[in-house]
Design a protein around this motif. Structure first.
Motif, mmCIF file in Angstrom:
data_model
loop_
_atom_site.group_PDB
_atom_site.id
_atom_site.type_symbol
_atom_site.label_atom_id
_atom_site.label_comp_id
_atom_site.label_asym_id
_atom_site.label_seq_id
_atom_site.Cartn_x
_atom_site.Cartn_y
_atom_site.Cartn_z
ATOM 1 N N ILE A 24 0.840 -1.206 0.000
ATOM 2 C CA ILE A 24 0.000 0.000 0.000
ATOM 3 C C ILE A 24 0.869 1.249 0.000
ATOM 4 O O ILE A 24 0.636 2.185 -0.766
ATOM 5 N N GLU A 25 1.885 1.273 0.854
ATOM 6 C CA GLU A 25 2.758 2.444 0.918
ATOM 7 C C GLU A 25 3.496 2.675 -0.395
ATOM 8 O O GLU A 25 3.631 3.809 -0.844
ATOM 9 N N LYS A 26 3.967 1.598 -1.030
ATOM 10 C CA LYS A 26 4.651 1.738 -2.326
ATOM 11 C C LYS A 26 3.693 2.202 -3.415
ATOM 12 O O LYS A 26 4.023 3.059 -4.227
ATOM 13 N N THR A 27 2.511 1.630 -3.441
ATOM 14 C CA THR A 27 1.538 1.957 -4.481
ATOM 15 C C THR A 27 1.060 3.397 -4.386
ATOM 16 O O THR A 27 0.952 4.094 -5.393
ATOM 17 N N TYR A 28 0.770 3.847 -3.168
ATOM 18 C CA TYR A 28 0.169 5.163 -2.981
ATOM 19 C C TYR A 28 1.173 6.232 -2.529
ATOM 20 O O TYR A 28 0.782 7.378 -2.314
ATOM 21 N N HIS A 29 2.453 5.855 -2.404
ATOM 22 C CA HIS A 29 3.521 6.795 -2.045
ATOM 23 C C HIS A 29 3.165 7.599 -0.800
ATOM 24 O O HIS A 29 3.165 8.830 -0.812
ATOM 25 N N CYS A 30 2.831 6.885 0.263
ATOM 26 C CA CYS A 30 2.439 7.545 1.501
ATOM 27 C C CYS A 30 2.826 6.659 2.682
ATOM 28 O O CYS A 30 3.203 5.512 2.515
ATOM 29 N N ASP A 31 2.747 7.235 3.866
ATOM 30 C CA ASP A 31 2.919 6.453 5.082
ATOM 31 C C ASP A 31 1.560 5.911 5.487
ATOM 32 O O ASP A 31 0.555 6.626 5.443
ATOM 33 N N MET A 32 1.529 4.690 5.912
ATOM 34 C CA MET A 32 0.299 4.017 6.275
ATOM 35 C C MET A 32 -0.528 4.844 7.262
ATOM 36 O O MET A 32 -1.743 4.999 7.094
ATOM 37 N N GLY A 33 0.074 5.408 8.292
ATOM 38 C CA GLY A 33 -0.645 6.143 9.325
ATOM 39 C C GLY A 33 -1.380 7.364 8.821
ATOM 40 O O GLY A 33 -2.285 7.861 9.480
ATOM 41 N N ASP A 34 -1.002 7.871 7.640
ATOM 42 C CA ASP A 34 -1.684 9.032 7.071
ATOM 43 C C ASP A 34 -3.068 8.698 6.538
ATOM 44 O O ASP A 34 -3.920 9.572 6.427
ATOM 45 N N ILE A 35 -3.272 7.421 6.160
ATOM 46 C CA ILE A 35 -4.531 7.078 5.500
ATOM 47 C C ILE A 35 -5.293 5.924 6.149
ATOM 48 O O ILE A 35 -6.485 5.791 5.925
ATOM 49 N N LEU A 36 -4.619 5.075 6.917
ATOM 50 C CA LEU A 36 -5.324 3.937 7.488
ATOM 51 C C LEU A 36 -4.647 3.395 8.724
ATOM 52 O O LEU A 36 -3.468 3.640 8.964
ATOM 53 N N SER A 37 -5.424 2.642 9.472
ATOM 54 C CA SER A 37 -4.930 1.883 10.617
ATOM 55 C C SER A 37 -5.372 0.440 10.456
ATOM 56 O O SER A 37 -6.418 0.164 9.867
ATOM 57 N N VAL A 38 -4.579 -0.457 10.984
ATOM 58 C CA VAL A 38 -4.970 -1.858 11.077
ATOM 59 C C VAL A 38 -5.530 -2.045 12.484
ATOM 60 O O VAL A 38 -4.892 -1.687 13.469
ATOM 61 N N ILE A 39 -6.733 -2.573 12.555
ATOM 62 C CA ILE A 39 -7.399 -2.816 13.829
ATOM 63 C C ILE A 39 -7.506 -4.325 14.025
ATOM 64 O O ILE A 39 -8.101 -5.017 13.192
ATOM 65 N N LEU A 40 -6.924 -4.831 15.102
ATOM 66 C CA LEU A 40 -7.055 -6.245 15.455
ATOM 67 C C LEU A 40 -7.994 -6.340 16.643
ATOM 68 O O LEU A 40 -7.737 -5.756 17.695
ATOM 69 N N LEU A 41 -9.084 -7.039 16.444
ATOM 70 C CA LEU A 41 -10.074 -7.214 17.500
ATOM 71 C C LEU A 41 -10.020 -8.627 18.051
ATOM 72 O O LEU A 41 -9.695 -9.576 17.328
ATOM 73 N N GLU A 42 -10.374 -8.766 19.297
ATOM 74 C CA GLU A 42 -10.603 -10.077 19.897
ATOM 75 C C GLU A 42 -12.062 -10.430 19.638
ATOM 76 O O GLU A 42 -12.890 -9.548 19.364
ATOM 77 N N LYS A 43 -12.410 -11.702 19.732
ATOM 78 C CA LYS A 43 -13.795 -12.119 19.480
ATOM 79 C C LYS A 43 -14.788 -11.342 20.338
ATOM 80 O O LYS A 43 -15.853 -10.958 19.860
ATOM 81 N N GLN A 44 -14.465 -11.082 21.577
ATOM 82 C CA GLN A 44 -15.396 -10.403 22.476
ATOM 83 C C GLN A 44 -15.493 -8.909 22.187
ATOM 84 O O GLN A 44 -16.313 -8.216 22.787
ATOM 85 N N GLU A 45 -14.720 -8.393 21.251
ATOM 86 C CA GLU A 45 -14.746 -6.972 20.912
ATOM 87 C C GLU A 45 -15.554 -6.672 19.643
ATOM 88 O O GLU A 45 -15.465 -5.590 19.087
ATOM 89 N N GLU A 46 -16.375 -7.606 19.228
ATOM 90 C CA GLU A 46 -17.139 -7.422 17.988
ATOM 91 C C GLU A 46 -18.096 -6.238 18.058
ATOM 92 O O GLU A 46 -18.491 -5.700 17.025
ATOM 93 N N SER A 47 -18.442 -5.774 19.238
ATOM 94 C CA SER A 47 -19.331 -4.616 19.353
ATOM 95 C C SER A 47 -18.705 -3.360 18.741
ATOM 96 O O SER A 47 -19.416 -2.411 18.395
ATOM 97 N N TYR A 48 -17.386 -3.350 18.554
ATOM 98 C CA TYR A 48 -16.703 -2.243 17.888
ATOM 99 C C TYR A 48 -17.281 -2.005 16.490
ATOM 100 O O TYR A 48 -17.266 -0.893 15.983
ATOM 101 N N LEU A 49 -17.811 -3.049 15.890
ATOM 102 C CA LEU A 49 -18.324 -2.982 14.517
ATOM 103 C C LEU A 49 -19.760 -2.471 14.425
ATOM 104 O O LEU A 49 -20.236 -2.159 13.337
ATOM 105 N N LEU A 50 -20.458 -2.359 15.540
ATOM 106 C CA LEU A 50 -21.897 -2.078 15.524
ATOM 107 C C LEU A 50 -22.276 -0.748 14.899
ATOM 108 O O LEU A 50 -23.332 -0.638 14.294
ATOM 109 N N ASP A 51 -21.454 0.276 15.030
ATOM 110 C CA ASP A 51 -21.810 1.583 14.479
ATOM 111 C C ASP A 51 -21.077 1.899 13.187
ATOM 112 O O ASP A 51 -21.031 3.037 12.754
ATOM 113 N N LYS A 52 -20.509 0.902 12.551
ATOM 114 C CA LYS A 52 -19.722 1.111 11.345
ATOM 115 C C LYS A 52 -20.460 0.568 10.120
ATOM 116 O O LYS A 52 -21.019 -0.517 10.149
ATOM 117 N N GLY A 53 -20.445 1.332 9.042
ATOM 118 C CA GLY A 53 -20.890 0.849 7.746
ATOM 119 C C GLY A 53 -19.675 0.245 7.054
ATOM 120 O O GLY A 53 -18.749 0.966 6.677
#
Length: 105
Positions: free
Chosen positions: A30-59
């Motif tokens: 992604i960084e090579k393709t878009y010539h940017c630092d990852m933190g400028d455009i996205l984050s990787v979110i790792l959830l545990e199974k019990q944290e699925e409620s994080y997704l409830l308000d997201k489209g």
């Protein structure tokens, strides 16, 4: 929940090695393709199974099932309106898959 905003934080995060290798390679591409630092455009979110409620308000944009030697993961993406997105990974379960399917636009 782990919120990872750089390749270095992914490399140092506690997670299965095959998932870590996949994420480092993906973010390097992604960084090579878009010539940017990852933190400028996205984050990787790792959830545990019990944290699925994080997704409830997201489209969510889409989802896919990723299979690694240690486990299956659900990968989905939430894109905010300000040019930022989250690449979200959560361990597979049927219940979580159904929740993600309902949240997909």
């Amino acid at each position: 929940m782990q919120k990872l905003r750089s390749i270095a934080t992914i490399s140092n995060a506690a997670m299965p090695s095959d998932l870590k290798s996949y994420l480092v390679q993906k973010m390097e591409n992604i960084e090579k393709t878009y010539h940017c630092d990852m933190g400028d455009i996205l984050s990787v979110i790792l959830l545990e199974k019990q944290e699925e409620s994080y997704l409830l308000d997201k489209g969510l944009e889409f989802y896919e099932i990723l299979s690694f030697s240690h486990a299956d993961w659900i990968h989905t993406v939430w894109a905010s309106s300000d040019g930022y997105s989250e690449d979200i990974y959560i361990p597979f379960s049927t219940e979580t898959k159904e929740l993600v399917e309902r949240r997909c636009c």
